[in-house]
Design a protein around this motif. Structure first.
Motif, PDB file in Angstrom:
ATOM      1  N   VAL A 106     -14.180  13.213  -4.118  1.00  0.00           N
ATOM      2  CA  VAL A 106     -13.537  12.228  -3.480  1.00  0.00           C
ATOM      3  C   VAL A 106     -12.210  12.769  -2.527  1.00  0.00           C
ATOM      4  CG1 VAL A 106     -12.409   9.814  -3.568  1.00  0.00           C
ATOM      5  CG2 VAL A 106     -14.675  10.273  -4.590  1.00  0.00           C
ATOM      6  N   ARG A 107     -12.023  12.470  -1.494  1.00  0.00           N
ATOM      7  CA  ARG A 107     -10.998  12.876  -0.703  1.00  0.00           C
ATOM      8  C   ARG A 107      -9.811  11.428  -0.704  1.00  0.00           C
ATOM      9  NH1 ARG A 107     -10.023  14.435   5.499  1.00  0.00           N
ATOM     10  NH2 ARG A 107      -8.251  15.764   5.174  1.00  0.00           N
ATOM     11  N   LEU A 108      -8.544  11.674  -1.114  1.00  0.00           N
ATOM     12  CA  LEU A 108      -7.672  10.653  -1.091  1.00  0.00           C
ATOM     13  C   LEU A 108      -6.672  10.874   0.087  1.00  0.00           C
ATOM     14  CD1 LEU A 108      -6.032   8.756  -3.969  1.00  0.00           C
ATOM     15  CD2 LEU A 108      -4.471   9.799  -2.133  1.00  0.00           C
ATOM     16  N   VAL A 109      -6.247  10.006   0.797  1.00  0.00           N
ATOM     17  CA  VAL A 109      -5.278  10.159   1.873  1.00  0.00           C
ATOM     18  C   VAL A 109      -4.341   8.971   1.827  1.00  0.00           C
ATOM     19  CG1 VAL A 109      -5.054  10.318   4.427  1.00  0.00           C
ATOM     20  CG2 VAL A 109      -6.738  11.339   3.280  1.00  0.00           C
ATOM     21  N   THR A 110      -3.231   9.208   1.905  1.00  0.00           N
ATOM     22  CA  THR A 110      -2.243   8.033   2.173  1.00  0.00           C
ATOM     23  C   THR A 110      -2.041   7.621   3.465  1.00  0.00           C
ATOM     24  OG1 THR A 110      -0.280   9.640   2.075  1.00  0.00           O
ATOM     25  CG2 THR A 110      -0.780   8.674   0.011  1.00  0.00           C
ATOM     26  N   THR A 111      -2.389   6.526   3.897  1.00  0.00           N
ATOM     27  CA  THR A 111      -2.556   6.243   5.268  1.00  0.00           C
ATOM     28  C   THR A 111      -1.152   5.608   5.712  1.00  0.00           C
ATOM     29  OG1 THR A 111      -3.478   3.842   4.546  1.00  0.00           O
ATOM     30  CG2 THR A 111      -4.909   5.815   5.431  1.00  0.00           C
ATOM     31  N   ASP A 112      -0.522   4.779   5.053  1.00  0.00           N
ATOM     32  CA  ASP A 112       0.904   4.118   4.971  1.00  0.00           C
ATOM     33  C   ASP A 112       1.729   3.763   3.915  1.00  0.00           C
ATOM     34  OD1 ASP A 112      -0.131   2.039   4.076  1.00  0.00           O
ATOM     35  OD2 ASP A 112      -0.983   1.210   6.126  1.00  0.00           O
TER      36      ASP A 112
ATOM     37  N   LEU B 143      -9.921   6.403   0.791  1.00  0.00           N
ATOM     38  CA  LEU B 143     -10.807   7.191  -0.178  1.00  0.00           C
ATOM     39  C   LEU B 143     -12.360   7.457   0.777  1.00  0.00           C
ATOM     40  CD1 LEU B 143     -10.709   5.209  -3.319  1.00  0.00           C
ATOM     41  CD2 LEU B 143      -9.507   7.365  -2.919  1.00  0.00           C
ATOM     42  N   THR B 144     -12.545   8.800   0.726  1.00  0.00           N
ATOM     43  CA  THR B 144     -13.659   9.267   1.578  1.00  0.00           C
ATOM     44  C   THR B 144     -14.651  10.254   0.744  1.00  0.00           C
ATOM     45  OG1 THR B 144     -12.539  10.965   2.682  1.00  0.00           O
ATOM     46  CG2 THR B 144     -12.765   8.821   3.727  1.00  0.00           C
TER      47      THR B 144
ATOM     48  N   VAL C 160      -8.011   1.161   0.005  1.00  0.00           N
ATOM     49  CA  VAL C 160      -7.349   0.494  -1.399  1.00  0.00           C
ATOM     50  C   VAL C 160      -6.056   0.197  -1.100  1.00  0.00           C
ATOM     51  CG1 VAL C 160      -7.076   0.860  -3.965  1.00  0.00           C
ATOM     52  CG2 VAL C 160      -9.045   2.008  -2.800  1.00  0.00           C
ATOM     53  N   ALA C 161      -5.836  -1.091  -1.577  1.00  0.00           N
ATOM     54  CA  ALA C 161      -4.065  -1.456  -1.409  1.00  0.00           C
ATOM     55  C   ALA C 161      -3.524  -0.861  -2.820  1.00  0.00           C
ATOM     56  CB  ALA C 161      -4.091  -2.943  -1.740  1.00  0.00           C
ATOM     57  N   ALA C 162      -2.187  -0.315  -2.422  1.00  0.00           N
ATOM     58  CA  ALA C 162      -1.379   0.229  -3.531  1.00  0.00           C
ATOM     59  C   ALA C 162      -0.222  -0.642  -3.717  1.00  0.00           C
ATOM     60  CB  ALA C 162      -0.967   1.690  -2.976  1.00  0.00           C
ATOM     61  N   THR C 163       0.246  -0.813  -5.067  1.00  0.00           N
ATOM     62  CA  THR C 163       1.429  -1.487  -5.109  1.00  0.00           C
ATOM     63  C   THR C 163       2.515  -0.545  -4.458  1.00  0.00           C
ATOM     64  OG1 THR C 163       0.454  -2.352  -7.419  1.00  0.00           O
ATOM     65  CG2 THR C 163       2.810  -2.421  -7.188  1.00  0.00           C
ATOM     66  N   SER C 164       2.588   0.617  -4.568  1.00  0.00           N
ATOM     67  CA  SER C 164       3.684   1.212  -3.988  1.00  0.00           C
ATOM     68  C   SER C 164       3.362   2.678  -3.692  1.00  0.00           C
ATOM     69  CB  SER C 164       4.832   1.127  -5.015  1.00  0.00           C
ATOM     70  OG  SER C 164       5.053   1.900  -6.059  1.00  0.00           O
ATOM     71  N   ILE C 165       3.709   3.174  -2.764  1.00  0.00           N
ATOM     72  CA  ILE C 165       3.569   4.937  -2.401  1.00  0.00           C
ATOM     73  C   ILE C 165       4.897   5.269  -2.094  1.00  0.00           C
ATOM     74  CG2 ILE C 165       2.392   6.559  -0.893  1.00  0.00           C
ATOM     75  CD1 ILE C 165       0.157   4.520  -0.429  1.00  0.00           C
ATOM     76  N   LYS C 166       5.568   6.225  -2.823  1.00  0.00           N
ATOM     77  CA  LYS C 166       6.508   6.857  -2.846  1.00  0.00           C
ATOM     78  C   LYS C 166       6.647   8.518  -2.532  1.00  0.00           C
ATOM     79  CE  LYS C 166       9.170   3.708  -5.509  1.00  0.00           C
ATOM     80  NZ  LYS C 166      10.043   3.249  -6.835  1.00  0.00           N
ATOM     81  N   GLY C 167       7.356   9.087  -1.546  1.00  0.00           N
ATOM     82  CA  GLY C 167       7.258  10.434  -1.286  1.00  0.00           C
ATOM     83  C   GLY C 167       6.582  10.908  -0.152  1.00  0.00           C
ATOM     84  N   GLU C 168       6.252  12.172  -0.070  1.00  0.00           N
ATOM     85  CA  GLU C 168       5.455  12.672   1.231  1.00  0.00           C
ATOM     86  C   GLU C 168       4.105  12.243   1.207  1.00  0.00           C
ATOM     87  OE1 GLU C 168       5.612  16.926   0.733  1.00  0.00           O
ATOM     88  OE2 GLU C 168       7.815  16.853   0.100  1.00  0.00           O
ATOM     89  N   ALA C 169       3.511  12.180   2.408  1.00  0.00           N
ATOM     90  CA  ALA C 169       2.200  11.814   2.905  1.00  0.00           C
ATOM     91  C   ALA C 169       1.233  12.937   2.141  1.00  0.00           C
ATOM     92  CB  ALA C 169       2.001  11.878   4.455  1.00  0.00           C
TER      93      ALA C 169
END
Length: 377
Positions: free
Chosen positions: A289-295, A301-302, A315-324
């Motif tokens: 499975v490939r994971l990509v942070t979109t925003d 997930l693909t 998938v909704a994330a509670t928080s995303i911090k750092g680099e793409a």
């Protein structure tokens, strides 16, 4: 030897010791179960040399008579035949009698069987367990430790030491670590009665999984270590296992301490999304499975199987911090890790596209899961 016993209690004890019986043994007598009768009750023992299980059935329990003893003694009976016979007996009362020193008579209702037994003194003696390293652990906690680490042991015999879970006592905590070189599971447990000094032992993963199946009813388990053996002891069970030889690798250097990207997710929702994303790629070769942070609030997930098709999950994330981030990993390893963390929210710390990443509960450091990513280009 002659006694009457309640069939249900006999079956319960048999189901425990049968987990140590194997056809692949060097000593023919180990295909049998040793039965010993004294004033306190019946002890049954099964072993395959690596694992030995003793199950005790008391004469009385809560005022109920379970065993009526006519003559004390001991015998070894063929495990498979004895277990099958007891399972299919017609009544709840079973009479066992040894005649001519080796003929075992089993009676229940109008049924009677005769098995040829062996002398109990031919059965290997139990390991002598010293009490230098001994402590007690609550059964639910022990089962959690096994569940949170045991799945990550190696199934390959090329490095036998990795087929076990490394138990290490340092400072005031017990560290349980398993790795198959592609992933790692670690559980840190603070215990009040840990012995002085440090110790380290590698317990076979198979042994821990079998132990996990038979310790549901006990409140706590006493654990004793020697150089070559570990004993898990309760009121009704003695579970011996050999320890694995060899030096367990230093895994502390594998665990990153600095992160480029951190994502907080709802555990259940993320697990279900990974499960769906892997539906089209169930075989090991394509189970990626490939994971990509979109925003800053969602991840994509693909999964792609050239012969079957493609799936995408947002998938909704509670928080995303750092680099793409764009990273690929084994869906199976991710699902195993998520199931081992009992928390509504998990945090995943990434250190780079081809560096190991870790999963933890948001509110606890006790359980850590580490997974190596997969190169897909």
């Amino acid at each position: 030897m002659k006694f009457e016993i309640n069939r249900t209690h006999l079956l319960n004890g048999l189901s425990d010791v049968m987990k140590a019986i194997s056809h692949k043994v060097t000593l023919p007598i180990l295909t049998g179960i040793k039965i010993e009768l004294d004033e306190q009750g019946v002890t049954m023992t099964g072993s395959d040399s690596d694992i030995t299980i003793c199950s005790f059935i008391p004469t009385e329990e809560d005022g109920e008579l379970i065993i009526e003893t006519f003559e004390k003694g001991s015998i070894v009976v063929q495990a498979r035949y004895f277990s099958d016979i007891v399972r299919k007996l017609p009544t709840e009362t079973v009479l066992l009698e040894v005649i001519n020193e080796q003929d075992v008579i089993i009676r229940s209702g109008r049924s009677e069987f005769k098995l040829i037994g062996s002398k109990a003194d031919e059965y290997p003696i139990l390991p002598n367990m010293e009490k230098d390293i001994q402590f007690t652990i609550a059964t639910p906690l022990l089962k959690s430790i096994i569940r949170e680490t045991g799945f990550a042991v190696s199934t390959q015999e090329t490095r036998p030491v990795l087929t076990g879970v490394n138990w290490v006592k340092k400072e005031d905590a017990l560290y349980c670590i398993a790795t198959d070189s592609h992933r790692l599971a670690r559980r840190i447990t603070a215990l009040d009665d840990l012995p002085e000094g440090e110790f380290q032992a590698v317990i076979p993963g198979k042994s821990l999984q079998e132990l996990n199946k038979i310790i549901d009813k006990e409140e706590s388990v006493d654990i004793l270590f020697t150089e070559q053996q570990v004993l898990f002891k309760t009121e009704r069970i003695l579970f011996y296992s050999r320890l694995l030889e060899g030096t367990y690798p230093d895994t502390t250097r594998l665990i990153p301490t600095e992160y480029q990207t951190s994502i907080v997710l709802k555990s259940k929702e993320f697990l279900q999304a990974i499960d769906r994303a892997s539906l089209l790629a169930r075989d090991e070769r394509n189970n990626i499975v490939r994971l990509v942070t979109t925003d800053q609030s969602t991840v994509e997930l693909t999964s792609n199987s050239p012969e079957v098709g493609k799936v995408e999950e947002i998938v909704a994330a509670t928080s995303i911090k750092g680099e793409a981030l764009q990273i690929s990993f084994s869906a199976k390893y991710m699902m195993d890790a998520l199931r081992a963390i009992e928390s509504e929210e998990i945090v995943i710390h990434f250190t780079g596209v081809m560096r190991p990443f870790i999963l933890k509960a948001v509110d606890s450091e006790a359980v850590l899961q580490l997974i190596l990513p997969v190169r897909t280009y």
